[in-house]
Write an enzyme that holds these catalytic residues in place. Sequence first.
Site, PDB file in Angstrom:
ATOM      1  N   ASP A 185       3.714   9.530  -0.841  1.00 40.82           N
ATOM      2  CA  ASP A 185       2.561   8.728  -0.420  1.00 40.82           C
ATOM      3  C   ASP A 185       2.243   7.696  -1.497  1.00 40.82           C
ATOM      4  O   ASP A 185       2.340   8.022  -2.683  1.00 40.82           O
ATOM      5  CB  ASP A 185       1.331   9.637  -0.231  1.00 40.82           C
ATOM      6  CG  ASP A 185       0.458   9.201   0.933  1.00 40.82           C
ATOM      7  OD1 ASP A 185       0.449   7.992   1.238  1.00 40.82           O
ATOM      8  OD2 ASP A 185      -0.215  10.062   1.531  1.00 40.82           O
TER       9      ASP A 185
ATOM     10  N   HIS B 138       0.813  -1.226   0.000  1.00 43.95           N
ATOM     11  CA  HIS B 138       0.000   0.000   0.000  1.00 43.95           C
ATOM     12  C   HIS B 138       0.840   1.267   0.000  1.00 43.95           C
ATOM     13  O   HIS B 138       0.302   2.357  -0.144  1.00 43.95           O
ATOM     14  CB  HIS B 138      -0.930  -0.001   1.220  1.00 43.95           C
ATOM     15  CG  HIS B 138      -2.021  -1.027   1.109  1.00 43.95           C
ATOM     16  ND1 HIS B 138      -3.310  -0.711   0.764  1.00 43.95           N
ATOM     17  CD2 HIS B 138      -1.996  -2.376   1.250  1.00 43.95           C
ATOM     18  CE1 HIS B 138      -4.043  -1.801   0.719  1.00 43.95           C
ATOM     19  NE2 HIS B 138      -3.265  -2.831   1.015  1.00 43.95           N
TER      20      HIS B 138
HETATM   21  O1  F6P Z   1      -1.404   2.061   4.651  1.00 48.54           O
HETATM   22  C1  F6P Z   1      -0.313   2.026   5.462  1.00 48.54           C
HETATM   23  C2  F6P Z   1      -0.569   1.490   6.862  1.00 48.54           C
HETATM   24  O2  F6P Z   1       0.654   1.278   7.476  1.00 48.54           O
HETATM   25  C3  F6P Z   1      -1.347   0.219   6.972  1.00 48.54           C
HETATM   26  O3  F6P Z   1      -0.602  -0.942   6.719  1.00 48.54           O
HETATM   27  C4  F6P Z   1      -1.782   0.353   8.397  1.00 48.54           C
HETATM   28  O4  F6P Z   1      -2.793  -0.483   8.787  1.00 48.54           O
HETATM   29  C5  F6P Z   1      -2.164   1.825   8.499  1.00 48.54           C
HETATM   30  O5  F6P Z   1      -1.257   2.458   7.641  1.00 48.54           O
HETATM   31  C6  F6P Z   1      -2.129   2.391   9.897  1.00 48.54           C
HETATM   32  O6  F6P Z   1      -0.877   2.155  10.513  1.00 48.54           O
HETATM   33  P1  F6P Z   1      -0.739   1.292  11.846  1.00 48.54           P
HETATM   34  O7  F6P Z   1      -1.339  -0.057  11.575  1.00 48.54           O
HETATM   35  O8  F6P Z   1       0.734   1.245  12.104  1.00 48.54           O
HETATM   36  O9  F6P Z   1      -1.498   2.029  12.889  1.00 48.54           O
END
Ligand code: F6P
Length: 442
Positions: free
Chosen positions: A351, A157
């Site tokens: 991003d 992602h």
């Molecule tokens: O889209 C990037 C991402 O790291 C996802 O994999 C993740 O679930 C989200 O952002 C939020 O980050 P975290 O899980 O570290 O809170």
Amino acid sequence: MARLIIVSNRVPALRGKAQLAGGLAVALKDAIATRDTLWFGWSGKEVKGAASEKPRLRHAGGVTFATIDLTQDQYRGFYVGFSNTMLWPLLHGRVGQAVFHRNELAMYNEVNALYARAAAELIKPSDTVWVHDYQMIPFGQELRELGAKNRMGFFLHIPFPPPFLFDTLPQGNALLRSFVSYDVIGLQTQDDADNLNQCFARAGLKAKAEAFPIGIDPENFAQAAQRAEGTDDQTRLEESLSGRALILGVDRLDYTKGLPERFRGFAQLLKRYPEHCNKVTFLQIAPLSRADVAQYRTLKRELDTLAGRINGEFAQFDYMPLRYMNTAIPRDTLAGFHRRAQVGLVTPLRDGMNLVAKEYVAAQDPEHPGALVLSRFAGAASAMQGAILVNPFDPDEIADALDLALRMSEQDRRARWRTMDQAVRASTAAIWAKSFLKRLES
Ligand code: F6P
């Protein structure tokens, strides 16, 4: 149709009784609705001492969730350490912020092996497995080593850097080799896929990454924005603005989002274009995230100070130019705030895609749309011909773009918005999931 196994470190939270909240859950909504789905990931809990390797099952929103806890050491090494202090900055090209520790890499691999062992118990040979994001890259290889022959796809992602930056990762070739276990490898943009393919080629690996740009459900978001009109929150916002224009930013508090540069850009707007003083309010919603990672705490302190300084300099007794908050706002309320905003300000330093930009566009009133100021370095930029594109590292460029956006005629805004709306509707979440799964299962 084969059962779908989704694997992601973060599993969606529940909104209301049966609705799944979170970006990935929204993106996979259609896929989930039409087939039997099991979603595997971390429970979000860290436990003292040993954690059970047996997943806990619960059913919600038509999906079976299987989650496991992590021990404190696993959480520190795998999540805080290698995933978010090494891979996250590196893959966003921010090598200077990345910190490598061998023991954290070992824990990253160990947790992926643990996830694979736990998931293997639940996966049947006929299931299609779809693994998500940088926390889980070695999961597929671990599952293959346990004998799985399933069709297995991986989607990243976030961005992927060019080889000369990726090369700085110690033992990076081992990580690259683990991609080879997947039948399909998807990234957000062709540039990111090209970067990963160059890394594969240099390591002599026969794997191929492809671009599958993710989107939103624009119709659903547009409806939420319309429904928000006249609600208490919308009225409160409206009254608090006293007729001023609104610039809106919505991001997790993360150093890739370019928030200090954005704040400085807004300050430059007020300084260099004083005619906007007392006429415009900038609301930045920045919910806290990854607070156990040192760089995020440093960023929070920097923003707290900067926000105070900017308001100190430009506020009047009845005017607070910058509103900065760390609490999250419910999605439907946010949709209404986007609709009210004359300017959507989305300026990440890098991003993968950035869905906030797409949500801003979807939420607009077609007759009176606002303008979008967007970073050139967001994946969304290539499709958003109608946005005012900026280099997010230059606060003065942000200030010029904000001035242009605030002065833009309605006719121009309408024309620009129409092209962006077409782009958002041409590349939705449903299309993304469908095309990835079609490729994976064909
Ligand atoms: O889209 C990037 C991402 O790291 C996802 O994999 C993740 O679930 C989200 O952002 C939020 O980050 P975290 O899980 O570290 O809170």
